[in-house]
Design an enzyme around this catalytic site. Structure first.
Site, PDB file in Angstrom:
ATOM      1  N   HIS A 189      39.785  30.621  28.236  1.00  0.00           N
ATOM      2  CA  HIS A 189      40.511  31.228  29.445  1.00  0.00           C
ATOM      3  C   HIS A 189      39.506  32.165  29.798  1.00  0.00           C
ATOM      4  CE1 HIS A 189      44.218  29.480  28.119  1.00  0.00           C
ATOM      5  NE2 HIS A 189      43.643  29.546  26.732  1.00  0.00           N
ATOM      6  N   SER A 313      15.627  31.595  47.944  1.00  0.00           N
ATOM      7  CA  SER A 313      16.371  32.287  48.786  1.00  0.00           C
ATOM      8  C   SER A 313      15.575  32.651  50.093  1.00  0.00           C
ATOM      9  CB  SER A 313      17.084  33.319  48.643  1.00  0.00           C
ATOM     10  OG  SER A 313      17.763  34.140  49.841  1.00  0.00           O
TER      11      SER A 313
END
Length: 480
Positions: A189, A313
Site C-alpha cells: 500500500h 531534458s
C-alpha cells in the site's frame, strides 16, 4: 524553379509541401518509421507481403499434395524437378513479386484470386500448364487465408517474439540471482512493510512471465481446408471417391499446423484469441515490472547509468529520465489494446462468414510489433540500471518499526510456550509503532523490557530490518 516543376509540386490545403507525395515512402505509423529497426524481424512473418508469400506457399503445397497423392484422376505425381521449381516460386518471392501481385489485385480486386493467377502464370515455364485448373482446387479464399495466417503467426511467435521475450526473462532471472541477498524494504500500500530482497522481488516477476511463455509455447495453431461452408461440397461433387476429411487433415498437418475438423467458411480463430490473451497477460506483467522499476528509480533504489552524449531534458541538464520503461509502458498498453480487440472480434462471425476478421487480422503484426518494441526497451533499460545498495540499506535502517511484526509473533509463540507477561502482543506493538518511526535503540529497549525467554530475546535483539527477510534469498532458487 521552372513553371513545369512548380506545377508538379503537391501541397496540402494549408500550403505546405505534401510529404505523402515524396518519391521515398514516408511511414504513417511509428513501427514502420521511428521504431522500424526494433520490429523489422516481424516483417518476414506478419506484413502484407509475408501474408502473400504464405498464400503462395499454401497454394503451391496444395498443388503438390494433390498431385503427389493422386487425388484427382489424370493429375499424377510431379517430377522432383517440377516440385522444386514450384517451391522456388515461394523461396524466390521478392519485391518484384510483391509488385506483380499488387498489379494483379488491382485488376481482380481480390487478393487470393491474384495469388491464384500469379501461380498460374508460372506453370508453363515449369511444363505443367495443363494443371492450371488444379491451382486453388476446391478452395474458398479462407482455406488459403486461415492457413497462411496460422503459418505467419506461428513463425512470428516461435522465431521472433518468443526468443525476444525469453531473452528478457532470462535477463530478469539473472538480475534476481545477482541480487538474491540484497535486502530491501517492502512497501505494501506504498507504506513500509516486512523487508524482502531485491532478488526475490525480481524472481516473482520472472516466474510470472515464465508461466505465460510456457502457455504461449504450447499454442496450437489451427487450420482447415474444407471449402466454402466447411462441408467439402465442391470436393465431393468433383471427386466423390476421395476421403476428403483425411486429405484435409493430412495436408494441414503437413504444414506443421493442427487440423480443425469443424468450421464454417472460416476457421473459427479461437486459437488466436487464446494466444493473444496469453501474450497480453505477459504484456501486463511486464507493464507491472516497468511501473515498479520506475518507482524504485524515483526513490533512489536504482541509479541510471548515463549514456554518453544523451540528453535527459531539454532544459534541466542534470536529468536522467527512465524513458525506456515509460516507452515500454506505452507500447505494452497499445499492444494490449489491439490484442484484446483481436481476441474479442475474431471469435465472432455472422452465420457462416463475414469479413470483419479480414481487416482485423491485418493488425496482428502491429500488436506484436508494439509488444516486441516494449520488450526491447525493457531489456535496454535494465542494462542501464545500477543497484544503489547504500540507499536500500539506509531506507531499512530508518524503518525499524517493521520489526513490530516479528516481535509480536515471537511474543505469541512465547505465550503458547508458557512464558508469563506476553498478553496482547499485537496491541502493544501497535501502540509502539503504528504511524510512528522507531529507531534501533527504542526498539531494542522495548524488546529488553518484555520479559522474553533468554533465547527469544537474544534472537530479537540480533534482528535488524536488513536481516528480517525470512527465506527470501532461498526462494530465488525456484527460478532454477
Amino acid at each position: 524553379m521552372s513553371e513545369t516543376v512548380a506545377a508538379a509540386v503537391t501541397r496540402t490545403p494549408s500550403g505546405r509541401l505534401a510529404l505523402a507525395a515524396s518519391p521515398e515512402p514516408i511511414a504513417l505509423g511509428p513501427l514502420d518509421g521511428r521504431y522500424q529497426s526494433a520490429v523489422a524481424p516481424l516483417v518476414d512473418y506478419l506484413s502484407e507481403a509475408a501474408l502473400n508469400r504464405d498464400r503462395v506457399a499454401v497454394e503451391v503445397e496444395w498443388l503438390i499434395y494433390l498431385t503427389s497423392n493422386n487425388v484427382l484422376p489424370g493429375a499424377g505425381p510431379l517430377t522432383a524437378d517440377q516440385q522444386e521449381k514450384l517451391r522456388a516460386i515461394v523461396t524466390e518471392f521478392d519485391a518484384a513479386a510483391v509488385t506483380e501481385l499488387a498489379e494483379l489485385e488491382a485488376v481482380t480486386v481480390h487478393d487470393v484470386k491474384a495469388v491464384e493467377y500469379y501461380i498460374g502464370r508460372r506453370l508453363p515455364a515449369i511444363g505443367i500448364e495443363r494443371l492450371t485448373a488444379l491451382v486453388h482446387f476446391g478452395c474458398t479464399s479462407e482455406d488459403i487465408n486461415n492457413l497462411s495466417y496460422s503459418l505467419g503467426v506461428k513463425g512470428a511467435v516461435e522465431d521472433v517474439w518468443l526468443p525476444a521475450a525469453s531473452g528478457l526473462v532470462a535477463q530478469i532471472s539473472a538480475m534476481a540471482e545477482e541480487n538474491r541477498a540484497v535486502p530491501m524494504l517492502s512497501r505494501t500500500h506504498g507504506q513500509p512493510a516486512t523487508p524482502t530482497t531485491l532478488g526475490k522481488e525480481l524472481a516473482v516477476i520472472a516466474h510470472r512471465l515464465r508461466r505465460q511463455l510456457d502457455r504461449v509455447s504450447k499454442t496450437q495453431y489451427l487450420g482447415k481446408i474444407n471449402g466454402a461452408t466447411g462441408t467439402y461440397a465442391a470436393h465431393v461433387a468433383s471427386v466423390p471417391g476421395a476421403d476428403w476429411q483425411d486429405i484435409s487433415q493430412s495436408f494441414v498437418e503437413s504444414l506443421g499446423l493442427t487440423w480443425n475438423p469443424l468450421t464454417t467458411q472460416i476457421e473459427s480463430h479461437d486459437w488466436q484469441a487464446e494466444l493473444y490473451a496469453d501474450v497480453a497477460r505477459f504484456n501486463r506483467i511486464l507493464h507491472n515490472l516497468c511501473t515498479d522499476v520506475w518507482s524504485y528509480i524515483s526513490i533512489g533504489y536504482f541509479r541510471q547509468i548515463p549514456v554518453a552524449g544523451a540528453t535527459g531534458s531539454s532544459t534541466m541538464p542534470h536529468k536522467v529520465n527512465p524513458i525506456r520503461f515509460e516507452n515500454a509502458e506505452a507500447n505494452l498498453e497499445i499492444s494490449n489494446g489491439l490484442l484484446d480487440t483481436l481476441g474479442a472480434t475474431l471469435v465472432t462471425s455472422r452465420w457462416q462468414r463475414d469479413l470483419t476478421d479480414s481487416s482485423s487480422q491485418r493488425n496482428i503484426g502491429v500488436a506484436f510489433g508494439h509488444s516486441l518494441l516494449a520488450i526491447s526497451n525493457v531489456a535496454k533499460g535494465l542494462l542501464a540500471l545500477d543497484v544503489a545498495e547504500d540507499v536500500l540499506a539506509a531506507d531499512l535502517d530508518t524503518n525499524w518499526e517493521v520489526l513490530g511484526e516479528a516481535i509480536q509473533m515471537v511474543m505469541r509463540a512465547e505465550a503458547i510456550a508458557g512464558v508469563e507477561g506476553m498478553e496482547n502482543p499485537y496491541e502493544r506493538l501497535k501502540d509502539l509503532t503504528r504511524g510512528q518511526r522507531v529507531d534501533a535503540a527504542r526498539m531494542q529497549e522495548f524488546v529488553s523490557g518484555l520479559g522474553l525467554s533468554p533465547e527469544a530475546e537474544a534472537r530479537l535483539l540480533a534482528l535488524t530490518p536488513g536481516k528480517y527477510t525470512g527465506i527470501a534469498e532461498q526462494l530465488v532458487d525456484h527460478l532454477k
